[in-house]
Design a protein around this motif. Structure first.
Motif, short mmCIF file in Angstrom:
data_model
loop_
_atom_site.label_atom_id
_atom_site.label_comp_id
_atom_site.label_asym_id
_atom_site.label_seq_id
_atom_site.Cartn_x
_atom_site.Cartn_y
_atom_site.Cartn_z
N SER A 1 0.85 -1.20 0.00
CA SER A 1 0.00 0.00 0.00
C SER A 1 0.88 1.25 0.00
N PHE A 2 0.34 2.35 -0.55
CA PHE A 2 1.07 3.63 -0.48
C PHE A 2 0.76 4.36 0.82
N ASP A 3 -0.35 4.01 1.46
CA ASP A 3 -0.82 4.79 2.62
C ASP A 3 -0.89 3.99 3.92
N GLN A 4 -0.75 2.70 3.81
CA GLN A 4 -0.84 1.88 5.01
C GLN A 4 0.46 1.13 5.22
N PRO A 5 0.88 0.85 6.45
CA PRO A 5 0.22 1.11 7.72
C PRO A 5 -0.05 2.60 7.93
N TYR A 6 -0.91 2.89 8.87
CA TYR A 6 -1.28 4.26 9.14
C TYR A 6 -0.02 5.09 9.39
N GLY A 7 0.09 6.21 8.72
CA GLY A 7 1.28 7.05 8.88
C GLY A 7 2.23 6.96 7.71
N ARG A 8 2.02 5.96 6.84
CA ARG A 8 2.90 5.85 5.67
C ARG A 8 2.58 6.99 4.71
N LYS A 9 3.64 7.57 4.12
CA LYS A 9 3.43 8.78 3.32
C LYS A 9 3.94 8.62 1.89
N LEU A 10 3.97 7.40 1.40
CA LEU A 10 4.54 7.19 0.05
C LEU A 10 3.76 7.95 -1.02
N ARG A 11 2.48 8.16 -0.78
CA ARG A 11 1.66 8.85 -1.79
C ARG A 11 2.16 10.27 -2.04
N ASN A 12 2.82 10.86 -1.03
CA ASN A 12 3.37 12.20 -1.22
C ASN A 12 4.33 12.24 -2.40
N LEU A 13 5.14 11.18 -2.53
CA LEU A 13 6.12 11.15 -3.63
C LEU A 13 5.41 11.05 -4.98
N THR B 1 16.95 17.73 3.25
CA THR B 1 15.86 18.73 3.22
C THR B 1 14.77 18.33 2.22
N ASP B 2 15.17 17.73 1.11
CA ASP B 2 14.15 17.30 0.14
C ASP B 2 13.29 16.16 0.68
N CYS B 3 13.86 15.37 1.58
CA CYS B 3 13.04 14.32 2.22
C CYS B 3 11.84 14.95 2.90
N TYR B 4 12.09 16.03 3.60
CA TYR B 4 10.98 16.72 4.29
C TYR B 4 10.04 17.38 3.30
N LYS B 5 10.65 18.06 2.34
CA LYS B 5 9.84 18.82 1.37
C LYS B 5 8.89 17.89 0.60
N TYR B 6 9.42 16.83 0.06
CA TYR B 6 8.62 15.96 -0.82
C TYR B 6 8.00 14.78 -0.07
N ALA B 7 8.85 14.01 0.60
CA ALA B 7 8.35 12.75 1.16
C ALA B 7 7.50 12.96 2.41
N VAL B 8 7.90 13.88 3.26
CA VAL B 8 7.15 14.06 4.51
C VAL B 8 5.93 14.95 4.29
N PHE B 9 6.16 16.10 3.64
CA PHE B 9 5.06 17.07 3.54
C PHE B 9 4.38 17.11 2.17
N GLY B 10 4.94 16.45 1.18
CA GLY B 10 4.32 16.41 -0.14
C GLY B 10 4.20 17.78 -0.79
N LEU B 11 5.24 18.59 -0.66
CA LEU B 11 5.19 19.97 -1.20
C LEU B 11 5.76 20.03 -2.61
N GLY B 12 5.46 21.12 -3.28
CA GLY B 12 5.92 21.29 -4.65
C GLY B 12 7.36 21.77 -4.72
N LYS B 13 7.93 21.67 -5.93
CA LYS B 13 9.34 22.04 -6.12
C LYS B 13 9.59 23.52 -5.84
N GLU B 14 8.56 24.34 -6.03
CA GLU B 14 8.73 25.79 -5.91
C GLU B 14 8.84 26.25 -4.44
N ILE B 15 8.51 25.38 -3.53
CA ILE B 15 8.47 25.78 -2.11
C ILE B 15 9.89 25.97 -1.56
N VAL B 16 10.07 27.08 -0.85
CA VAL B 16 11.37 27.30 -0.18
C VAL B 16 11.14 27.30 1.34
#
Lengths: 165, 403
Positions: A133-145, B253-268
């Motif tokens: 899954s891209f979203d599970q387990p709860y807290g997984r954030k792969l969908r962000n990528l 820093t890109d880990c946070y920008k993209y993977a953690v917060f799902g933000l766009g490339k333009e974000i500083v």
């Protein structure tokens, strides 16, 4: 407000602390002192706590029994597919089978997969479990990528979700 | 290695020594990292010989630490398991122990430090009971926080790491805009991380200790707590983004920008807005001082002689040399110890003129300072990846020394 008090209020247990100025409007109603209410509240809290723990243990025991009765520990990898997205599940399953390369793999889908996932959300109980899954387990954030255009689904399936293979 | 982990490591090893567990035994370690090096230092000091460092990372194999070779895990097959102990001081104890067993090793495997309370490869009654109780304790913490912040978006920084909290906070305004979040409360470990959050003018900060934080995070996962984010790319076990980083590379820093917060490339990222003026209680010479920060929790330390040379070089050109210390940290030889509140650190290094730091969260804090900045990057790999620390934690615009 404590849990016990919420429970008492929600279940209309009729407890009330004694007002300082008991008037005639309160005639005929049995009042308890604040101390008594506190003691009863704590007792109810303990009971609720025991009941919660007991039912939780039973629930988790059910999930564990799935792992044991299906003898999943005997496999090298166990893929859980908790989602109802058939297309995604098929895509992950195909990649999983392709990447196994002779190793023993089990695929668990549907309700049983969701039960085992719940156990996995309690703690990482095995290094063999792969969550498809891209979203599970709860807290997984792969969908962000995916959403920010950094990676595509195929990459995430092959190199992240199934990265252990 | 954090002080409490170091104490735990020393206690475990002392108990093993007291019980004569190393007598006539081959001692190996698994996983080459800062914590393993510190453990080896301690073992050597206690007179224990280490026969090898097992590591899966091919790029590390063949090199050595203090004359002890880094070898593939299969090296264990050379040893009679009855006379062998493998000591593990990393958070990957469970998979490492499982790998050794897969290789047919039946000897002793010791968890020297309990880094990772999220993993235990067992479904025994005892484990299930402990993990359930742990999650229930976390749920109580969650309830208490929710009573205080019922409708706030909880931003959880699960690690006691200044740099992680700094970078997370620097992207929070963009994340809140994107998700239309009005109110946030940030949950961090320990006082240093709280100070970082406050530097970004975050008013609602909850501080937990490491144990409570782990329990709390587990409760968030188990209960599917809504309106919150676990703001880390690699913790806990539910995410596996590190596999992506390893293969395709994302910077810290890109880990946070993209993977953690799902933000766009333009974000500083934003800069911290609540900075205090440097009070200079230590009487630094303006423009003629250097603050050296030689300590980091998670990277391998350079040798003392390396730091001695840097100190000497600065003194030869007439600089006052300060060591930034915290808690029980020792200053470098011939330097003045200095402790500065984190919200004054930018002002302090700008006043001093020069900052030299081993790559740590302190480097992130002073990254916006206008002065001469040098970062010391150990020539090693980030976590389980084959990415060099210098690439993952790169600091553009800084002078860089790789050791």
């Amino acid at each position: 407000m404590t849990d016990a008090r919420k429970f008492l209020q929600q279940n209309k247990c009729g407890l009330a602390s004694c007002p300082n100025d008991a008037s005639e409007n309160t005639k005929g109603i049995a009042y308890f002192t604040n101390f008594e209410v506190e003691i009863m509240g704590q007792s109810v809290s303990l009971l609720i706590g025991w009941w919660q723990m007991d039912s939780l243990i039973k629930e988790i025991d059910l999930y564990r029994s799935r792992w044991i009765t299906l003898r999943l520990e005997d496999y090298d990898f166990v893929l859980l597919l908790p989602s109802d997205d058939v297309q995604l599940n098929d895509q992950i399953k195909a990649a999983f089978e392709r990447k196994l390369k002779g190793r023993r793999g089990a695929v668990v889908e549907g309700e049983v997969a969701r039960e085992l996932l719940k156990l996995y959300e309690l703690y990482e109980f095995s290094g063999k479990v792969i969550i498809g899954s891209f979203d599970q387990p709860y807290g997984r954030k792969l969908r962000n990528l995916l959403d920010c255009g950094i990676a595509d689904a195929e990459t995430l399936i092959n190199d992240v979700i199934l990265g252990a293979l | 290695m954090e002080l409490r982990h170091k104490e735990e490591m020393k206690l475990t090893i002392s108990n093993l020594l007291a019980n004569n567990k190393f007598a006539c035994k081959n001692v190996l370690t698994f996983g080459h990292c800062n914590a393993t090096e510190e453990m080896i230092d301690y073992l050597l000091n206690m007179g224990v010989t280490v026969s090898g460092i097992l590591d899966n990372n091919k790029s590390k194999q063949g090199s050595e630490y203090k004359g002890i070779k880094i070898v593939p895990p299969q090296y264990i097959e050379k040893f009679n398991y009855e006379n062998t102990s493998v000591l593990i001081a990393t958070r990957f104890f469970e998979p490492m122990a499982a790998q050794l067993k897969e290789l047919g090793y039946l000897g002793e495997i010791v968890k020297v430090v309990d880094y990772n309370s999220f993993a235990e490869y067992s479904v025994s009654d005892d484990t299930i009971k402990r993990k359930t109780e742990r999650m229930i304790r976390g749920t109580e913490t969650l309830k208490a926080i929710r009573e205080q912040f019922p409708h706030h978006h909880l931003v959880i920084c699960p690690n006691n790491a200044l740099g992680d909290v700094y970078v997370a906070c620097s992207y929070l305004p963009a994340y809140c805009d994107k998700k239309e979040i009005e109110n946030i409360a940030i949950v961090v470990v320990d006082d240093g991380c709280r100070q970082i959050a406050e530097m970004f003018d975050i008013a609602n900060v909850v501080t937990l200790d490491d144990t409570k934080m782990d329990e709390f995070v587990q409760a968030i996962i188990f209960n599917h707590e809504d309106n919150c984010i676990i703001a880390h790319h690699d913790r806990p076990y539910t995410d596996n983004i590190i596999k992506y980083i390893d293969k395709y590379f994302l910077s810290f820093t890109d880990c946070y920008k993209y993977a953690v917060f799902g933000l766009g490339k333009e974000i500083v990222p934003v800069k911290p807005s609540k900075i205090e003026q440097f009070d200079n209680k230590s009487n630094l010479l303006e423009g003629k001082s250097v603050i050296i920060a030689p300590y980091a929790k998670s990277v391998v330390q350079p040798s003392r002689s390396f730091w001695d040379k840097i100190v000497k070089d600065y003194q030869q050109i007439g600089f006052q040399v300060y060591t930034y210390v915290f808690g029980s940290e020792e200053p470098l030889v011939n330097t003045i110890p200095i402790t500065i509140p984190l919200n004054q650190l930018i002002g302090a290094v700008e006043f001093a003129g020069h900052f030299v730091g081993l790559r740590s969260g302190l480097c992130d804090i002073v990254s916006t300072a206008n002065c001469q900045k040098t970062v010391i990057m150990p020539d090693c790999f980030y976590s389980t990846t084959s990415i060099k620390i210098a690439d993952f934690f790169a600091l553009p615009g800084w002078e860089q020394i790789i050791v």
